[in-house]
Design an enzyme around this catalytic site. Structure first.
Site, mmCIF file in Angstrom:
data_model
loop_
_atom_site.group_PDB
_atom_site.id
_atom_site.type_symbol
_atom_site.label_atom_id
_atom_site.label_comp_id
_atom_site.label_asym_id
_atom_site.label_seq_id
_atom_site.Cartn_x
_atom_site.Cartn_y
_atom_site.Cartn_z
ATOM 1 C CG HIS A 145 -74.488 16.201 5.317
ATOM 2 N ND1 HIS A 145 -75.687 16.702 4.468
ATOM 3 C CD2 HIS A 145 -73.825 15.088 4.512
ATOM 4 C CE1 HIS A 145 -75.809 15.812 3.677
ATOM 5 N NE2 HIS A 145 -75.008 14.792 3.850
ATOM 6 C CD GLU A 191 -72.275 15.553 1.611
ATOM 7 O OE1 GLU A 191 -71.604 14.494 1.361
ATOM 8 O OE2 GLU A 191 -73.582 15.714 1.398
#
Length: 361
Positions: free
Chosen positions: A75, A217
């Protein structure tokens, strides 16, 4: 299999530092990953097919376009702040974007990503000299802190609308032989998946291998859900950070043994695929890549939690980099461990059969 940290050769530590530092230098909180995504895409476009989606995920892929996909996720977002209110003195109240320890924020410089251009401010709180005795022993609360950009309320209101994002103003540096920066969680994971893909650019791939710089995330693995649904992969890997376990106060009984220099840390637990894990450890042993194992009794706290459950379910593994001082302005990782994570992913893909069976046995 754990490597001796003192035995690693300098060549094993070689990583693309310029690219990593360029990624770490970008302000990209959850929901506003554009700046980091542009750096990632520019690097990927030199060797891979590149695309993006409306949600902030960016993609780079190699291999046959009609082949089953293997997803590699790291991420791009970092924890940040968002402006919620401007007081009479021009002092800015804010909410957290992701999980903060408020003590970390006290006294930090903040980069506000304002519409007319970035503005630097500082996070303030009452000075110790004007605290009552009982206040001095209490932990700071987020709602007791503010951002000060040194301007009047009118000027602040004009330049910093409610909803403006901010990140701590701390860039990457080397401390000894370690990399130190904010946003290593998890810009380094997005770096690793793209570098692993680059390591495969001259390989005759049997699968469509897709590196994904995922979004959001830190607030709920949302980007992984969107990108996993789009790709519908047959297997995947989430790359993230884990706690380096030789720092004071971190229990090796709870988190496993993952010191600096020990290589890639692999998660073992109910949400990760035992088949992918077995394939990965076998590939690592064959290629002499150092790794450690850590148990996870429930979910993993990574993009793999979303990927595992997308569509009909995706067999997934978690590869992690030992990290000190997580969710702080000065996270710390070892380049040897970063290199091991790149290598273990590339080795796994090279060893994958054309039609692998991921059934749990």
């Amino acid at each position: 299999m754990t490597a001796n940290p003192d035995s690693a050769q300098a060549s094993d530590q070689a990583i693309n530092k310029n690219f990593l530092f360029a990624l770490l230098s970008q302000a990209a909180p959850s929901g506003l990953e554009r700046r980091a995504a542009d750096v990632w895409k520019a690097e990927a476009s030199a060797f891979a097919r590149v695309s993006e989606d409306h949600y902030g995920n960016v993609y780079a892929e190699l291999g046959p376009e009609d082949a089953p996909a293997i997803a590699l996720m790291g991420h791009l977002d970092e924890i940040g702040l968002i402006v919620s209110y401007i007081g009479d003195e021009g002092l800015i109240s804010f909410l957290s974007v992701g999980g903060w320890d408020p003590q970390v924020l006290v006294g930090q410089r903040i980069r506000l990503l304002a519409p007319g251009g970035d503005v630097i401010g500082v996070i303030g709180k009452k000075a110790i000299h004007v605290m009552e005795a009982e206040e001095r022993t209490k932990a700071s609360k987020l709602e007791e802190l503010w951002i000060d950009i040194g301007l009047s309320k009118e000027d602040v209101t004009e330049r910093i609308p409610v909803g403006t994002y901010g990140v701590i103003e701390q860039g990457p540096i080397m401390v000894g032989d370690k990399i130190v920066s904010r946003a290593l969680d998890n810009r380094v994971g997005a770096f690793i998946v793209l570098e692993a893909l680059k390591a495969l650019k001259d390989v005759d791939l049997k699968h469509r291998v897709v590196a994904v710089g995922t979004s959001q995330e830190e607030i709920g693995v949302f980007g992984a859900t969107v990108s996993g649904h789009r790709l519908d992969p047959i297997a995947g890997v989430a790359v993230d950070v884990t706690h380096e376990t030789k720092q004071p106060g971190v229990s090796e009984k709870k988190y496993g043994v993952a010191p600096f220099g020990s290589g890639a840390n692999l998660a073992v637990g109910p949400m990760t695929s035992p088949v992918v894990l077995r394939q990965m450890t076998e590939a690592a042993k064959k290629a002499d890549i150092p790794y450690t194992l850590s148990a996870s009794g429930r979910y993993t706290g990574t993009d793999a939690d979303a990927l595992t459950l997308v569509r009909g379910g995706v067999p997934s593994a978690v590869v992690s980099i030992p990290n000190r001082y997580m969710h702080s302005p000065s996270e710390m990782v070892d380049a040897r461990d970063v290199k091991a994570c790149i290598d273990i992913i590339a080795a796994w893909i090279k060893e994958l059969e054309e039609q692998p069976d991921f059934t749990r046995v």
